[in-house]
Design an enzyme around this catalytic site. Structure first.
Site, PDB file in Angstrom:
ATOM      1  N   PRO A  10     -27.715  52.382 100.449  1.00 37.80           N
ATOM      2  CG  PRO A  10     -27.155  50.331  99.081  1.00 37.80           C
ATOM      3  CD  PRO A  10     -27.825  50.833  99.800  1.00 37.80           C
ATOM      4  CG  ASN A  11     -22.097  52.130 100.769  1.00 34.30           C
ATOM      5  OD1 ASN A  11     -21.373  51.574 100.868  1.00 34.30           O
ATOM      6  ND2 ASN A  11     -22.258  52.030  98.839  1.00 34.30           N
ATOM      7  NE  ARG A  18     -21.455  57.011  97.961  1.00 30.25           N
ATOM      8  CZ  ARG A  18     -22.459  56.792  97.439  1.00 30.25           C
ATOM      9  NH1 ARG A  18     -23.365  57.072  97.950  1.00 30.25           N
ATOM     10  NH2 ARG A  18     -22.569  56.408  96.450  1.00 30.25           N
ATOM     11  CE1 TYR A  23     -24.479  60.640  96.015  1.00 27.58           C
ATOM     12  CE2 TYR A  23     -22.054  59.684  95.910  1.00 27.58           C
ATOM     13  CZ  TYR A  23     -22.902  59.859  95.177  1.00 27.58           C
ATOM     14  OH  TYR A  23     -23.223  58.643  94.423  1.00 27.58           O
ATOM     15  CG  ASN A  75     -31.012  57.582  97.933  1.00 26.34           C
ATOM     16  OD1 ASN A  75     -30.919  57.462  96.769  1.00 26.34           O
ATOM     17  ND2 ASN A  75     -30.444  58.726  98.218  1.00 26.34           N
ATOM     18  CB  ALA A  78     -25.816  51.033  94.556  1.00 19.10           C
ATOM     19  CG  HIS A  81     -28.664  52.563  89.662  1.00 19.36           C
ATOM     20  ND1 HIS A  81     -29.420  54.111  89.159  1.00 19.36           N
ATOM     21  CD2 HIS A  81     -27.912  53.042  90.326  1.00 19.36           C
ATOM     22  CE1 HIS A  81     -28.890  54.724  89.604  1.00 19.36           C
ATOM     23  NE2 HIS A  81     -28.150  54.647  90.390  1.00 19.36           N
ATOM     24  CG  ASP A  88     -41.443  42.963  93.150  1.00 16.87           C
ATOM     25  OD1 ASP A  88     -41.497  44.374  91.752  1.00 16.87           O
ATOM     26  OD2 ASP A  88     -40.473  41.714  92.151  1.00 16.87           O
ATOM     27  CD  GLU A  99     -36.297  56.856  91.926  1.00 14.68           C
ATOM     28  OE1 GLU A  99     -37.459  56.987  90.709  1.00 14.68           O
ATOM     29  OE2 GLU A  99     -35.039  57.034  91.352  1.00 14.68           O
ATOM     30  CG  HIS A 101     -31.556  60.097  92.770  1.00 17.25           C
ATOM     31  ND1 HIS A 101     -31.102  58.224  93.267  1.00 17.25           N
ATOM     32  CD2 HIS A 101     -32.563  59.452  92.648  1.00 17.25           C
ATOM     33  CE1 HIS A 101     -31.860  57.288  93.374  1.00 17.25           C
ATOM     34  NE2 HIS A 101     -32.731  58.384  92.675  1.00 17.25           N
ATOM     35  CG  LEU A 102     -28.349  62.889  98.275  1.00 13.70           C
ATOM     36  CD1 LEU A 102     -27.066  61.886  99.052  1.00 13.70           C
ATOM     37  CD2 LEU A 102     -28.114  64.421  99.565  1.00 13.70           C
ATOM     38  CB  SER A 103     -25.687  62.703  92.546  1.00 10.87           C
ATOM     39  OG  SER A 103     -26.630  61.774  92.502  1.00 10.87           O
ATOM     40  NE  ARG A 108     -22.748  60.619  89.566  1.00 12.15           N
ATOM     41  CZ  ARG A 108     -22.924  59.892  90.782  1.00 12.15           C
ATOM     42  NH1 ARG A 108     -23.619  59.769  91.325  1.00 12.15           N
ATOM     43  NH2 ARG A 108     -22.275  58.933  91.176  1.00 12.15           N
ATOM     44  NE  ARG A 112     -23.750  56.589  89.482  1.00 11.25           N
ATOM     45  CZ  ARG A 112     -23.108  55.906  90.615  1.00 11.25           C
ATOM     46  NH1 ARG A 112     -24.019  55.626  91.406  1.00 11.25           N
ATOM     47  NH2 ARG A 112     -21.542  55.645  90.940  1.00 11.25           N
TER      48      ARG A 112
HETATM   49  C1  DQA Z   1     -27.762  58.020  94.688  1.00 16.79           C
HETATM   50  C2  DQA Z   1     -27.478  57.782  93.030  1.00 16.79           C
HETATM   51  C3  DQA Z   1     -27.130  56.331  93.008  1.00 16.79           C
HETATM   52  O1  DQA Z   1     -26.576  56.225  91.178  1.00 16.79           O
HETATM   53  C4  DQA Z   1     -25.875  56.279  93.667  1.00 16.79           C
HETATM   54  O2  DQA Z   1     -25.716  54.446  93.747  1.00 16.79           O
HETATM   55  C5  DQA Z   1     -25.740  56.528  94.634  1.00 16.79           C
HETATM   56  C6  DQA Z   1     -26.552  57.903  95.479  1.00 16.79           C
HETATM   57  C7  DQA Z   1     -27.902  59.756  95.397  1.00 16.79           C
HETATM   58  O3  DQA Z   1     -28.310  59.879  95.787  1.00 16.79           O
HETATM   59  O4  DQA Z   1     -27.373  60.721  94.035  1.00 16.79           O
HETATM   60  O5  DQA Z   1     -25.069  55.920  95.939  1.00 16.79           O
HETATM   61  O6  DQA Z   1     -28.930  57.622  94.588  1.00 16.79           O
END
Ligand code: DQA
Length: 148
Positions: A10-11, A18, A23, A75, A78, A81, A88, A99, A101-103, A108, A112
């Site tokens: 999501p997002n 964003r 990001y 990725n 959210a 977490h 599953d 897995e 993640h950008l950040s 953080r 997270r």
């Molecule tokens: C994220 C880190 C997550 O905590 C966050 O909710 C995101 C992006 C990242 O790519 O850094 O939406 O997965």
């Protein structure tokens, strides 16, 4: 030729606008196009899928049982977490995944710092912005080619 699937939670459709201080400025379609080109260069097929809906991501993971996917980059955003359901689904199909993640979630907020995915993943790449995906792709292709 292997088939890689890149899943975005999501997002991440909002990348580019964003919270760019966290990001970055690259859009999701830039990232996807770059990954597709890099995979193709090495003779692999790469598909991407983004959804804001947990059930759609679960369904896409389940569909890998019938579409010859060899490796997943995810990725979960959210859902990292929160989502036992997505975890599953990955456990059920049993495909290797990385897995991404950008950040760096560990640098953080405390909420997270829990991931429902890391202990099942082949590895985790985080903190390098869009490069996290590129690094994960290199690692995935090495695993596929048996050079790791
Ligand atoms: C994220 C880190 C997550 O905590 C966050 O909710 C995101 C992006 C990242 O790519 O850094 O939406 O997965």
């Amino acid at each position: 030729m292997a088939k890689l699937l890149v899943l975005h939670g999501p997002n991440l459709n909002l990348l580019g606008t964003r919270e760019p201080q966290i990001y970055g400025h690259e859009t999701l379609s830039d990232i996807d196009a770059d990954l597709r080109a890099r995979a193709m260069e090495k003779g692999h097929d790469l598909e991407t899928f983004q959804s804001n809906a947990e059930h759609e991501l679960v369904a896409r993971v389940q569909a890998t049982r019938e579409d010859d996917t060899d490796f997943i980059l995810i990725n979960p955003a959210a859902f990292t977490h929160t989502s036992v359901a997505l975890r599953d689904a990955l456990a059920a199909v049993g495909l290797p995944f990385i897995e991404v993640h950008l950040s760096n979630p560990h640098a953080r907020e405390p909420f997270r710092q829990t991931s429902y995915f890391s202990d099942l993943a082949v590895g985790v790449v985080s903190g390098f912005g869009p490069l996290s995906y590129g690094l994960a792709l290199v690692a995935a292709m090495r695993q596929i080619d048996g050079t790791e």
